[in-house]
Design a protein around this motif. Structure first.
Motif, PDB file in Angstrom:
ATOM      1  N   LEU A   1       0.846  -1.409  -0.178  1.00 47.58           N
ATOM      2  CA  LEU A   1       0.065  -0.003  -0.229  1.00 47.58           C
ATOM      3  C   LEU A   1       0.760   1.107  -0.023  1.00 47.58           C
ATOM      4  O   LEU A   1       0.786   2.089  -0.734  1.00 47.58           O
ATOM      5  CB  LEU A   1      -0.916  -0.020   1.152  1.00 47.58           C
ATOM      6  CG  LEU A   1      -1.852   1.300   1.373  1.00 47.58           C
ATOM      7  CD1 LEU A   1      -2.569   1.268   0.340  1.00 47.58           C
ATOM      8  CD2 LEU A   1      -2.558   1.230   2.637  1.00 47.58           C
TER       9      LEU A   1
ATOM     10  N   VAL B   1     -14.290  -7.139   0.582  1.00 48.12           N
ATOM     11  CA  VAL B   1     -13.959  -5.676   1.203  1.00 48.12           C
ATOM     12  C   VAL B   1     -14.549  -5.551   2.623  1.00 48.12           C
ATOM     13  O   VAL B   1     -15.864  -5.086   2.739  1.00 48.12           O
ATOM     14  CB  VAL B   1     -14.317  -4.523   0.169  1.00 48.12           C
ATOM     15  CG1 VAL B   1     -14.053  -3.168   0.851  1.00 48.12           C
ATOM     16  CG2 VAL B   1     -13.840  -4.839  -1.188  1.00 48.12           C
TER      17      VAL B   1
ATOM     18  N   ASP C   1     -10.661   1.682   5.046  1.00 45.87           N
ATOM     19  CA  ASP C   1      -9.305   2.245   4.684  1.00 45.87           C
ATOM     20  C   ASP C   1      -9.006   3.551   5.613  1.00 45.87           C
ATOM     21  O   ASP C   1      -9.787   4.535   5.429  1.00 45.87           O
ATOM     22  CB  ASP C   1      -9.151   2.639   3.206  1.00 45.87           C
ATOM     23  CG  ASP C   1      -7.724   3.195   2.979  1.00 45.87           C
ATOM     24  OD1 ASP C   1      -6.625   2.767   3.482  1.00 45.87           O
ATOM     25  OD2 ASP C   1      -7.807   4.056   2.241  1.00 45.87           O
TER      26      ASP C   1
ATOM     27  N   ARG D   1      -7.418   6.758   6.437  1.00 49.30           N
ATOM     28  CA  ARG D   1      -6.801   7.561   5.793  1.00 49.30           C
ATOM     29  C   ARG D   1      -6.987   9.022   6.193  1.00 49.30           C
ATOM     30  O   ARG D   1      -8.044   9.359   6.716  1.00 49.30           O
ATOM     31  CB  ARG D   1      -7.064   7.728   4.254  1.00 49.30           C
ATOM     32  CG  ARG D   1      -8.417   8.090   3.790  1.00 49.30           C
ATOM     33  CD  ARG D   1      -8.677   8.223   2.658  1.00 49.30           C
ATOM     34  NE  ARG D   1      -9.037   6.739   2.036  1.00 49.30           N
ATOM     35  CZ  ARG D   1      -9.495   6.350   0.671  1.00 49.30           C
ATOM     36  NH1 ARG D   1      -9.508   7.162  -0.103  1.00 49.30           N
ATOM     37  NH2 ARG D   1      -9.857   5.015   0.728  1.00 49.30           N
TER      38      ARG D   1
ATOM     39  N   GLN E   1      -4.429   7.747  -2.363  1.00 51.81           N
ATOM     40  CA  GLN E   1      -4.800   6.543  -1.680  1.00 51.81           C
ATOM     41  C   GLN E   1      -6.218   5.950  -2.402  1.00 51.81           C
ATOM     42  O   GLN E   1      -6.412   4.837  -2.366  1.00 51.81           O
ATOM     43  CB  GLN E   1      -5.115   6.860   0.007  1.00 51.81           C
ATOM     44  CG  GLN E   1      -3.947   7.007   0.578  1.00 51.81           C
ATOM     45  CD  GLN E   1      -4.010   7.143   2.070  1.00 51.81           C
ATOM     46  OE1 GLN E   1      -4.597   6.158   2.499  1.00 51.81           O
ATOM     47  NE2 GLN E   1      -3.553   8.046   2.715  1.00 51.81           N
ATOM     48  N   HIS E   2      -6.899   7.142  -2.929  1.00 52.70           N
ATOM     49  CA  HIS E   2      -8.376   6.626  -3.611  1.00 52.70           C
ATOM     50  C   HIS E   2      -7.902   5.858  -4.933  1.00 52.70           C
ATOM     51  O   HIS E   2      -8.522   5.010  -5.289  1.00 52.70           O
ATOM     52  CB  HIS E   2      -9.058   8.380  -3.915  1.00 52.70           C
ATOM     53  CG  HIS E   2     -10.134   7.849  -4.923  1.00 52.70           C
ATOM     54  ND1 HIS E   2     -11.200   7.079  -4.768  1.00 52.70           N
ATOM     55  CD2 HIS E   2      -9.960   8.297  -6.324  1.00 52.70           C
ATOM     56  CE1 HIS E   2     -11.978   7.306  -5.522  1.00 52.70           C
ATOM     57  NE2 HIS E   2     -11.345   7.745  -6.659  1.00 52.70           N
TER      58      HIS E   2
ATOM     59  N   GLN F   1      -7.169   2.282  -3.724  1.00 55.56           N
ATOM     60  CA  GLN F   1      -8.056   1.629  -3.279  1.00 55.56           C
ATOM     61  C   GLN F   1      -9.001   1.144  -4.601  1.00 55.56           C
ATOM     62  O   GLN F   1      -9.644   0.266  -4.667  1.00 55.56           O
ATOM     63  CB  GLN F   1      -8.929   2.138  -2.387  1.00 55.56           C
ATOM     64  CG  GLN F   1      -8.209   2.429  -0.988  1.00 55.56           C
ATOM     65  CD  GLN F   1      -7.957   1.213  -0.293  1.00 55.56           C
ATOM     66  OE1 GLN F   1      -6.813   1.076   0.057  1.00 55.56           O
ATOM     67  NE2 GLN F   1      -8.806   0.438  -0.209  1.00 55.56           N
TER      68      GLN F   1
ATOM     69  N   ASP G   1     -15.251   3.957  -3.773  1.00 54.84           N
ATOM     70  CA  ASP G   1     -14.111   4.762  -2.717  1.00 54.84           C
ATOM     71  C   ASP G   1     -14.581   6.136  -2.451  1.00 54.84           C
ATOM     72  O   ASP G   1     -14.321   6.590  -1.304  1.00 54.84           O
ATOM     73  CB  ASP G   1     -12.870   4.326  -3.314  1.00 54.84           C
ATOM     74  CG  ASP G   1     -11.780   4.655  -2.219  1.00 54.84           C
ATOM     75  OD1 ASP G   1     -11.750   3.878  -1.182  1.00 54.84           O
ATOM     76  OD2 ASP G   1     -11.124   5.655  -2.419  1.00 54.84           O
TER      77      ASP G   1
END
Length: 388
Positions: free
Chosen positions: A71, A120, A124, A126, A134-135, A138, A253
């Protein structure tokens, strides 16, 4: 481990999951004890929630969808790629070395393929500042998961993942004041924003290592099944399958993330919105797979059940995401249980979810449950009445 919204955090709580910055560096490690300064920092960073340890759930150790190493590496490499694109400002000047990015996609895909029953099940953690990168990561992970369930070959899954990761690269040429605007955009600003998929498409033109099936995602991921998307207003199967997959993953997301113009939706609310738009904004076949692998009740979610019991979700199941495993800790009439009870909702077909709670209620939970029922609760998940 339990999920606690930042507004409810208290000093002495111990983090059960790490927090990463927008560049993929570790901000707060698992196991750190919170104090007033750290709680204030999380609030200023607009981190919506964290996972903290809870002695009642000592056995709840949930592996993330991908390793923290991959990640962080994915976020760093994507950040570098965007920085290179922004710094050079023309499609011909893209000098980013994609080799590392390709390797990241390969590593993430290997993890996805190694977990056949992956769902899922974990939110997450964040900060708002780290949204963009990060989006994208994901979105890549969820796109790969959907593609795997659709039996796409491994080589195609790699291109799907790369396309999802680079889908928003055209935003490198959109002024940040437009991307982060909390109020309405002018007509000129909207037109510029609607062109970012074309900017991404043109940026990657001629780069031989980015296959057409990956590149097409940058152009089409904002197209919609009913023709209401942009930049070309394509409809139905005129939109490439990869782009239809990424559209669902991207919106999911985005909905569960805080944005300058709105608060983050809770997972069951995002689930409801995407379900409602099956056959509208989104390809029904893709939404069908999405519903099988994305749970509206992630691990750490507190539920009020139709029997009056209150508990936290401790496990979720692929193909049956609406009926999780719940650790019951109290009843609205009799109070806390002397010993927590683990209940698999799949074994009790008449048991229903009465409401989703923001956290563990301090009282009997009935007041919080009534508030959530007024917002929609379980009915919102099943009917999917809200619009994207």
């Amino acid at each position: 481990m339990k999920l606690v919204y930042t507004r409810s955090l208290k000093p002495q709580m111990i983090l059960a999951r790490p927090l990463y910055s927008e560049k993929g560096t570790l901000l707060l490690a698992e196991g750190i004890q919170l104090n007033e300064r750290l709680v204030g920092m999380l609030d200023r960073m607009e981190v919506p929630f964290v996972y903290v340890r809870d002695d009642r759930f000592p056995d709840l150790e949930v592996r993330p969808l991908i390793s923290h190493r991959n990640l962080g590496r994915a976020i760093r490499e994507l950040h570098r790629t965007y920085e290179d694109a922004t710094r050079n400002s023309t499609k011909a000047a893209l000098v980013a070395d994609f080799d590392q990015l390709f390797d990241v996609v390969r590593s993430v895909l290997d993890e996805v393929l190694s977990q056949p029953d992956l769902v899922v099940h974990l939110l997450d953690v964040r900060s708002n500042d780290g949204y963009s990168y990060q989006h994208s990561v994901q979105t890549m992970i969820l796109s790969m998961m959907i593609g795997r369930r659709m039996a796409l070959p491994e080589a195609q899954l790699h291109n799907l993942g790369l396309g999802a990761l680079l889908a928003g690269i055209g935003k490198a040429f959109i002024p940040s004041r437009i991307l982060t605007r909390s109020g309405p955009l002018s007509r000129e600003e909207r037109e510029l924003l609607y062109h970012y998929p074309r900017f991404g498409w043109e940026l990657l033109e001629g780069y031989g290592n980015v296959w057409p099936t990956a590149r097409i995602v940058t152009l089409q991921h904002q197209e919609r099944w009913n023709g209401s998307g942009y930049p070309s207003g394509l409809k139905g199967e005129a939109i490439h399958l990869f782009s239809r997959i990424v559209a669902v993953a991207d919106v999911h997301d985005a909905l569960v993330s805080r944005r300058p113009w709105r608060e983050a939706l809770r997972p069951y609310e995002a689930f409801a919105q995407i379900t409602a738009e099956s056959g509208g904004l989104f390809d029904p076949a893709v939404v069908d797979i999405y519903q099988k692998i994305v749970t509206p009740y992630p691990i750490g979610t507190w539920l009020y059940l139709s029997t009056g019991h209150i508990g936290m979700v401790t496990d979720c199941f692929v193909d049956d995401t609406l009926r999780p495993q719940v650790r019951i800790v109290r009843h609205e009439r009799t109070g806390p249980l002397s010993r927590p009870l683990t209940l698999d909702m799949r074994q009790y077909p008449d048991l229903e979810i009465g409401a989703v709670l923001d956290g563990e209620p301090e009282g009997d939970g009935s007041d919080e449950a009534e508030k959530e029922r007024e917002k929609g609760g379980k009915e919102g998940v099943e009917k999917g009445a809200a619009k994207v």
